[in-house]
Motif scaffolding. Sequence first.
Motif, PDB file in Angstrom:
ATOM      1  N   ILE A  28      77.191  84.999  38.255  1.00  0.00           N
ATOM      2  CA  ILE A  28      76.966  84.217  37.035  1.00  0.00           C
ATOM      3  C   ILE A  28      77.084  82.725  37.322  1.00  0.00           C
ATOM      4  CG2 ILE A  28      77.881  83.673  34.738  1.00  0.00           C
ATOM      5  CD1 ILE A  28      78.721  86.593  34.503  1.00  0.00           C
ATOM      6  N   LEU A  29      78.108  82.338  38.072  1.00  0.00           N
ATOM      7  CA  LEU A  29      78.335  80.926  38.372  1.00  0.00           C
ATOM      8  C   LEU A  29      77.223  80.368  39.256  1.00  0.00           C
ATOM      9  CD1 LEU A  29      82.188  80.948  39.014  1.00  0.00           C
ATOM     10  CD2 LEU A  29      80.975  80.246  36.951  1.00  0.00           C
ATOM     11  N   ALA A  30      76.805  81.126  40.262  1.00  0.00           N
ATOM     12  CA  ALA A  30      75.752  80.652  41.167  1.00  0.00           C
ATOM     13  C   ALA A  30      74.418  80.504  40.433  1.00  0.00           C
ATOM     14  CB  ALA A  30      75.608  81.606  42.345  1.00  0.00           C
ATOM     15  N   ILE A  31      74.087  81.478  39.600  1.00  0.00           N
ATOM     16  CA  ILE A  31      72.830  81.407  38.839  1.00  0.00           C
ATOM     17  C   ILE A  31      72.879  80.280  37.822  1.00  0.00           C
ATOM     18  CG2 ILE A  31      71.382  82.638  37.177  1.00  0.00           C
ATOM     19  CD1 ILE A  31      72.151  85.239  38.643  1.00  0.00           C
ATOM     20  N   THR A  32      74.010  80.146  37.123  1.00  0.00           N
ATOM     21  CA  THR A  32      74.162  79.071  36.143  1.00  0.00           C
ATOM     22  C   THR A  32      74.014  77.712  36.808  1.00  0.00           C
ATOM     23  OG1 THR A  32      75.668  80.412  34.795  1.00  0.00           O
ATOM     24  CG2 THR A  32      75.702  78.029  34.429  1.00  0.00           C
ATOM     25  N   ALA A  33      74.618  77.542  37.979  1.00  0.00           N
ATOM     26  CA  ALA A  33      74.515  76.277  38.706  1.00  0.00           C
ATOM     27  C   ALA A  33      73.072  75.978  39.090  1.00  0.00           C
ATOM     28  CB  ALA A  33      75.393  76.320  39.953  1.00  0.00           C
ATOM     29  N   THR A  34      72.355  77.007  39.547  1.00  0.00           N
ATOM     30  CA  THR A  34      70.952  76.815  39.950  1.00  0.00           C
ATOM     31  C   THR A  34      70.087  76.431  38.760  1.00  0.00           C
ATOM     32  OG1 THR A  34      71.238  78.469  41.704  1.00  0.00           O
ATOM     33  CG2 THR A  34      68.983  77.913  41.064  1.00  0.00           C
ATOM     34  N   VAL A  35      70.262  77.127  37.648  1.00  0.00           N
ATOM     35  CA  VAL A  35      69.475  76.839  36.440  1.00  0.00           C
ATOM     36  C   VAL A  35      69.807  75.449  35.907  1.00  0.00           C
ATOM     37  CG1 VAL A  35      69.076  77.490  34.036  1.00  0.00           C
ATOM     38  CG2 VAL A  35      69.209  79.262  35.809  1.00  0.00           C
ATOM     39  N   LEU A  36      71.100  75.129  35.846  1.00  0.00           N
ATOM     40  CA  LEU A  36      71.533  73.840  35.318  1.00  0.00           C
ATOM     41  C   LEU A  36      71.025  72.698  36.186  1.00  0.00           C
ATOM     42  CD1 LEU A  36      73.198  72.483  33.106  1.00  0.00           C
ATOM     43  CD2 LEU A  36      75.217  72.721  34.554  1.00  0.00           C
ATOM     44  N   TYR A  37      71.122  72.865  37.513  1.00  0.00           N
ATOM     45  CA  TYR A  37      70.639  71.797  38.386  1.00  0.00           C
ATOM     46  C   TYR A  37      69.123  71.663  38.296  1.00  0.00           C
ATOM     47  CZ  TYR A  37      69.678  68.714  42.182  1.00  0.00           C
ATOM     48  OH  TYR A  37      69.229  67.632  42.899  1.00  0.00           O
ATOM     49  N   SER A  38      68.418  72.781  38.208  1.00  0.00           N
ATOM     50  CA  SER A  38      66.959  72.739  38.106  1.00  0.00           C
ATOM     51  C   SER A  38      66.521  71.978  36.855  1.00  0.00           C
ATOM     52  CB  SER A  38      66.392  74.156  38.090  1.00  0.00           C
ATOM     53  OG  SER A  38      66.727  74.858  39.274  1.00  0.00           O
ATOM     54  N   ALA A  39      67.192  72.266  35.742  1.00  0.00           N
ATOM     55  CA  ALA A  39      66.878  71.560  34.493  1.00  0.00           C
ATOM     56  C   ALA A  39      67.178  70.075  34.621  1.00  0.00           C
ATOM     57  CB  ALA A  39      67.673  72.169  33.342  1.00  0.00           C
ATOM     58  N   MET A  40      68.301  69.769  35.240  1.00  0.00           N
ATOM     59  CA  MET A  40      68.679  68.368  35.439  1.00  0.00           C
ATOM     60  C   MET A  40      67.680  67.654  36.352  1.00  0.00           C
ATOM     61  SD  MET A  40      72.401  66.964  36.665  1.00  0.00           S
ATOM     62  CE  MET A  40      72.334  67.919  38.182  1.00  0.00           C
ATOM     63  N   PHE A  41      67.177  68.342  37.354  1.00  0.00           N
ATOM     64  CA  PHE A  41      66.202  67.759  38.276  1.00  0.00           C
ATOM     65  C   PHE A  41      64.896  67.444  37.563  1.00  0.00           C
ATOM     66  CE2 PHE A  41      62.753  68.115  41.363  1.00  0.00           C
ATOM     67  CZ  PHE A  41      63.191  67.295  42.395  1.00  0.00           C
ATOM     68  N   VAL A  42      64.454  68.366  36.717  1.00  0.00           N
ATOM     69  CA  VAL A  42      63.178  68.185  36.010  1.00  0.00           C
ATOM     70  C   VAL A  42      63.268  67.062  34.987  1.00  0.00           C
ATOM     71  CG1 VAL A  42      61.551  69.282  34.424  1.00  0.00           C
ATOM     72  CG2 VAL A  42      62.464  70.575  36.369  1.00  0.00           C
ATOM     73  N   TRP A  43      64.389  67.004  34.270  1.00  0.00           N
ATOM     74  CA  TRP A  43      64.511  66.022  33.184  1.00  0.00           C
ATOM     75  C   TRP A  43      65.441  64.861  33.544  1.00  0.00           C
ATOM     76  CZ3 TRP A  43      64.748  71.344  31.289  1.00  0.00           C
ATOM     77  CH2 TRP A  43      63.558  71.743  30.695  1.00  0.00           C
ATOM     78  N   SER A  44      65.575  64.567  34.832  1.00  0.00           N
ATOM     79  CA  SER A  44      66.505  63.528  35.284  1.00  0.00           C
ATOM     80  C   SER A  44      66.200  62.154  34.687  1.00  0.00           C
ATOM     81  CB  SER A  44      66.495  63.437  36.810  1.00  0.00           C
ATOM     82  OG  SER A  44      65.184  63.124  37.279  1.00  0.00           O
ATOM     83  N   SER A  45      64.932  61.868  34.443  1.00  0.00           N
ATOM     84  CA  SER A  45      64.555  60.547  33.926  1.00  0.00           C
ATOM     85  C   SER A  45      65.021  60.339  32.491  1.00  0.00           C
ATOM     86  CB  SER A  45      63.034  60.362  34.007  1.00  0.00           C
ATOM     87  OG  SER A  45      62.357  61.360  33.265  1.00  0.00           O
ATOM     88  N   TYR A  46      65.410  61.417  31.813  1.00  0.00           N
ATOM     89  CA  TYR A  46      65.853  61.308  30.418  1.00  0.00           C
ATOM     90  C   TYR A  46      67.376  61.316  30.287  1.00  0.00           C
ATOM     91  CZ  TYR A  46      60.987  62.641  29.627  1.00  0.00           C
ATOM     92  OH  TYR A  46      59.616  62.684  29.629  1.00  0.00           O
ATOM     93  N   ILE A  47      68.084  61.407  31.412  1.00  0.00           N
ATOM     94  CA  ILE A  47      69.544  61.507  31.372  1.00  0.00           C
ATOM     95  C   ILE A  47      70.148  60.244  31.991  1.00  0.00           C
ATOM     96  CG2 ILE A  47      71.552  62.938  31.933  1.00  0.00           C
ATOM     97  CD1 ILE A  47      69.638  65.233  32.522  1.00  0.00           C
ATOM     98  N   ASP A  48      71.088  59.615  31.305  1.00  0.00           N
ATOM     99  CA  ASP A  48      71.748  58.422  31.808  1.00  0.00           C
ATOM    100  C   ASP A  48      72.653  58.753  32.992  1.00  0.00           C
ATOM    101  OD1 ASP A  48      70.514  56.829  29.922  1.00  0.00           O
ATOM    102  OD2 ASP A  48      72.136  57.054  28.461  1.00  0.00           O
ATOM    103  N   ASP A  49      73.120  57.705  33.672  1.00  0.00           N
ATOM    104  CA  ASP A  49      73.907  57.883  34.893  1.00  0.00           C
ATOM    105  C   ASP A  49      75.205  58.652  34.664  1.00  0.00           C
ATOM    106  OD1 ASP A  49      72.053  56.649  36.445  1.00  0.00           O
ATOM    107  OD2 ASP A  49      73.070  54.710  36.527  1.00  0.00           O
ATOM    108  N   VAL A  50      75.967  58.283  33.641  1.00  0.00           N
ATOM    109  CA  VAL A  50      77.272  58.929  33.436  1.00  0.00           C
ATOM    110  C   VAL A  50      77.129  60.414  33.108  1.00  0.00           C
ATOM    111  CG1 VAL A  50      79.352  58.963  32.015  1.00  0.00           C
ATOM    112  CG2 VAL A  50      78.432  56.774  32.814  1.00  0.00           C
TER     113      VAL A  50
END
Length: 315
Positions: A249-271
Motif C-alpha cells: 500500500i505504501l509503495a503504490i501510494t508513493a508511486t501514485v502520489l509522486y506521479s501526480a506531483m510530477f505531472v502537475w508540478s507547475s501548479y504546486i508551489d515550492d513549500v
Amino acid sequence: MTNSIEKTKRIHSLDSLRAIMMLLGVVLHSSETYNVGSSSIWPIDPNDTHVLQNFISAIIHVFRMPVFFLVAGFFGAMLFYERSPMAMIKNRISRIVLPFAAFLLVLHPVIISALDFTLRSFGITLTGISTTLTLLPEVTYHLWFLYYLILLSLFTFLLALLLRRVPFLTKRIQGSFRWVFHRRALAIVIFTVITFLLMVYQWDYSVPTPLSFEPEFDAFLFFLSFYLVGWLLFKSKDLLVSIMKYDWILAITATVLYSAMFVWSSYIDDVPTGLLYAVVTWLFIFGITGLFIRYMSTYSARMRYLSDASYWVYL
C-alpha cells in the motif's frame, strides 16, 4: 528483543536492498543524458530527449540515497555493537575510505575524458563542472556518497561512544524510537516533518548531491537523519519484520502520489512540493524496505552475486 551478545545472522533482504539501490544509480545516471531540459554538470543529448527519462531519474532520486543511507546506518551500528568500535573504524577504512581514495584517482581521468568526448559529440558545454584534466580531482564525482558516508561513520562513531557514558539517555532515546516505530502512521508523520524541515533549511526539496570536497552542512544533516534511523533500527532489529506492514500500500501510494506531483508540478508551489517530497520519500522507504524484507529474506545465490557485484557495476 535479541540479546545484545548474539550475533546478527546475515540479513539477505537488506543486502539485496543495498545492492539494488546501487544498481538503480546506473539506471538514474543513464536516463539523465536524455532528460528534457538543461544541466550545468551533466551532458544532455540535444537531439534525443523524452520527458519519460525525467520521470525515471526523478522518481529513483527521491528514495535511492535515503534508503541507501538508512541501510548504511543499520550496518554501521551492527559493526559498532556486535564487533567493536575499533572494528567498525577498521572496516570503514578498508571498505570505504581506501576504495574512495583509490577509485577517485583512477576514475578521475576516465570521467574527464568521457565528459570531454561527450561534450564534443553533442556540441555543448557545461558551466558547473570542469572538463580540464588535472593531476588530482577537484570534485568527488559519482563517489560523493562515499565521502559523506565516511563523514557520517566518523560522526556516529564519536556520538555512540559519548552516549555509552549516559546509558539512561540512550535507553530513553531507544525506547522513544521503538514507541514511535510501532505506530506506523505516526512514524511516517514524524519522519516526514523532520525531512521537510531539513529541506526548508537547505531550501531545496530534492535530495542533495554535493560534489565538493568541502562538506555541505545541510547535506550532511539531511543524510544523517536517515543514517540515524537505520542506526536506531539496528538497536531494535526485532522491529524489522514490522516494516512489512502495509508495504504494498505504501509503495503504490508513493508511486501514485509522486506521479501526480510530477505531472502537475507547475501548479504546486515550492513549500507544498517540499512537503509532498518528504511524504513520498518516507512512504517509499517503508514500502520498498518492507517489500524486500517480505520477498528477499531468504538466501539466493543470484541476489548474493548481484549484491557482491553491484558496487563494481556502479563504478
